[in-house]
Design an enzyme around this catalytic site. Sequence first.
Site, PDB file in Angstrom:
ATOM      1  N   HIS A  43       0.880  -1.201   0.000  1.00 51.00           N
ATOM      2  CA  HIS A  43       0.000   0.000   0.000  1.00 51.00           C
ATOM      3  C   HIS A  43       0.900   1.228   0.000  1.00 51.00           C
ATOM      4  O   HIS A  43       1.475   1.591   1.022  1.00 51.00           O
ATOM      5  CB  HIS A  43      -0.903   0.013   1.236  1.00 51.00           C
ATOM      6  CG  HIS A  43      -1.871   1.165   1.234  1.00 51.00           C
ATOM      7  ND1 HIS A  43      -3.229   0.986   1.396  1.00 51.00           N
ATOM      8  CD2 HIS A  43      -1.689   2.495   1.104  1.00 51.00           C
ATOM      9  CE1 HIS A  43      -3.831   2.158   1.351  1.00 51.00           C
ATOM     10  NE2 HIS A  43      -2.909   3.109   1.186  1.00 51.00           N
ATOM     11  N   HIS A  45       1.647   5.324  -1.686  1.00 49.45           N
ATOM     12  CA  HIS A  45       1.303   6.509  -2.484  1.00 49.45           C
ATOM     13  C   HIS A  45       2.597   7.091  -3.045  1.00 49.45           C
ATOM     14  O   HIS A  45       3.444   7.562  -2.279  1.00 49.45           O
ATOM     15  CB  HIS A  45       0.598   7.560  -1.630  1.00 49.45           C
ATOM     16  CG  HIS A  45      -0.698   7.064  -1.054  1.00 49.45           C
ATOM     17  ND1 HIS A  45      -1.901   7.202  -1.711  1.00 49.45           N
ATOM     18  CD2 HIS A  45      -0.962   6.401   0.098  1.00 49.45           C
ATOM     19  CE1 HIS A  45      -2.860   6.646  -0.972  1.00 49.45           C
ATOM     20  NE2 HIS A  45      -2.315   6.145   0.126  1.00 49.45           N
ATOM     21  N   LYS A 129      -9.148  -0.261  -6.199  1.00 48.20           N
ATOM     22  CA  LYS A 129      -9.243   0.376  -4.882  1.00 48.20           C
ATOM     23  C   LYS A 129     -10.607   1.019  -4.691  1.00 48.20           C
ATOM     24  O   LYS A 129     -11.084   1.771  -5.532  1.00 48.20           O
ATOM     25  CB  LYS A 129      -8.142   1.458  -4.771  1.00 48.20           C
ATOM     26  CG  LYS A 129      -8.123   2.223  -3.467  1.00 48.20           C
ATOM     27  CD  LYS A 129      -7.629   1.387  -2.301  1.00 48.20           C
ATOM     28  CE  LYS A 129      -7.821   2.074  -0.954  1.00 48.20           C
ATOM     29  NZ  LYS A 129      -6.678   2.849  -0.522  1.00 48.20           N
ATOM     30  N   HIS A 167     -10.557   1.139   1.486  1.00 45.60           N
ATOM     31  CA  HIS A 167     -10.365   2.118   2.551  1.00 45.60           C
ATOM     32  C   HIS A 167     -11.586   1.933   3.440  1.00 45.60           C
ATOM     33  O   HIS A 167     -12.686   2.381   3.109  1.00 45.60           O
ATOM     34  CB  HIS A 167     -10.279   3.545   1.990  1.00 45.60           C
ATOM     35  CG  HIS A 167     -10.013   4.544   3.070  1.00 45.60           C
ATOM     36  ND1 HIS A 167      -8.806   5.189   3.213  1.00 45.60           N
ATOM     37  CD2 HIS A 167     -10.783   4.959   4.108  1.00 45.60           C
ATOM     38  CE1 HIS A 167      -8.850   5.977   4.284  1.00 45.60           C
ATOM     39  NE2 HIS A 167     -10.048   5.855   4.841  1.00 45.60           N
ATOM     40  N   HIS A 205      -4.721  -0.641   5.720  1.00 44.75           N
ATOM     41  CA  HIS A 205      -4.324   0.111   6.913  1.00 44.75           C
ATOM     42  C   HIS A 205      -5.285  -0.046   8.093  1.00 44.75           C
ATOM     43  O   HIS A 205      -5.915   0.911   8.524  1.00 44.75           O
ATOM     44  CB  HIS A 205      -4.088   1.595   6.592  1.00 44.75           C
ATOM     45  CG  HIS A 205      -5.083   2.239   5.649  1.00 44.75           C
ATOM     46  ND1 HIS A 205      -6.438   2.150   5.821  1.00 44.75           N
ATOM     47  CD2 HIS A 205      -4.896   2.985   4.536  1.00 44.75           C
ATOM     48  CE1 HIS A 205      -7.037   2.813   4.860  1.00 44.75           C
ATOM     49  NE2 HIS A 205      -6.126   3.328   4.063  1.00 44.75           N
ATOM     50  N   ASP A 279       1.366   2.600   3.558  1.00 44.63           N
ATOM     51  CA  ASP A 279       0.513   3.775   3.355  1.00 44.63           C
ATOM     52  C   ASP A 279       1.361   5.047   3.403  1.00 44.63           C
ATOM     53  O   ASP A 279       0.892   6.100   3.853  1.00 44.63           O
ATOM     54  CB  ASP A 279      -0.619   3.832   4.391  1.00 44.63           C
ATOM     55  CG  ASP A 279      -1.694   4.850   4.014  1.00 44.63           C
ATOM     56  OD1 ASP A 279      -1.730   5.264   2.839  1.00 44.63           O
ATOM     57  OD2 ASP A 279      -2.478   5.231   4.899  1.00 44.63           O
TER      58      ASP A 279
END
Length: 377
Positions: A43, A45, A129, A167, A205, A279
């Site tokens: 995970h 970004h 996602k 999420h 997460h 994350d």
Amino acid sequence: MIKTLVLPLKTSTLHFANVQARKQLMARGAKMELFITQPDDWHLHLRDGDLLEAVIPHSAFHFRRGIVMPNLKPPVKTTAAAVAYRESILKALPANSDFTPLMTLYMTDTTNPEEIKLARESGFVQAVKLYPAGATTNSQDGVTDLFGNCLPVLEEMVKQNMPLLVHGEVTDPGVDIFDREKVFIDTVLIPLIQKLPQLKIVMEHITTADAARFVESCKAGFVAATVTPQHLVLNRNSLFQGGLQPHNYCLPVLKRETHRQAIVSAVTSGSKRFFLGTDSAPHERQRKECSCGCAGVYNAPVALSLYAKVFEEAGALDKLEAFTSFNGPDFYGLPRNTSKIKLIKRRWKVPESFSYASGEIIPMFAGETLDWMPSPV
Ligand code: NCD
Ligand code: ZN
């Protein structure tokens, strides 16, 4: 996992299985090194533009592969956009890096089942996602009604064996922010797995005892979870320690200590259902230190050190490698890495910040000293 103690002034290494023996040797000044299969980040970004260029060396140094989140502006909604994004990531990689970006699609109310077929055929897209609309950074185009609008897409994902990454927070402003994960489990995830028991789901997460319990209660191989370093080492007090701490603010927000302890127990238990997902979510400093700061912790430079600390403190270093390097690829049906990295028990100082063309990024634990230093073998 091969565990070695490198003794000072000697070149020989000792293999050990006994925690007590390790502690005694450490007390006598021995230096410990762990050799583990190179981890992946499930995970991540990476952003785009100059921020991508600024952060990618940190992930590429520690990880062999990364599941790259699609919440760009505009979001990565199609296979064509994911392929183009992948190209720009590969271009931004340091020379000689073998880091492989694994791409994801951003689900909307109007995602077409055909897009899932294209995604699978591309060979580059590994997952889809789900951001509930409004749940987090750049989620405005996310899903407003999963069961009303997205069932055909979810059914196609079952056919294509394409995991759904969630999420897991409801967005109802009437629900307390600390309860949003639990309410999501009760109102979305439980009905979803009843409707589509064959859908592979990663609860991203996780932050609560409720989520850890839920994941453990599901059918093995169908539901798993990623866990970040911040949710393993910090609790919600860290948001307010000596004043407001914007660099500890992420979503889902940090929870109370009992929840932190529950997720530490879950990941260090040896369960195959939990795996590494940092994350890591960089934002330019001014976008965090302002009157309405963005959610996201930039942890790529410190994540492996922190995971090692958590497993060491739990007396579970022998379970670290499965969490960092085996459980993720096993769940996704991808091969495990064959390369190794070394974690050296040596104190190092986290940089205060990283400058780049548009400003600077403040890493998690900026300026603090950590115990474990990742290093190439
Ligand atoms: C992430 C971001 O900044 O993109 N922020 C965060 O707090 N974790 C989005 C997300 O994963 O929720
Ligand atoms: Zn994220």
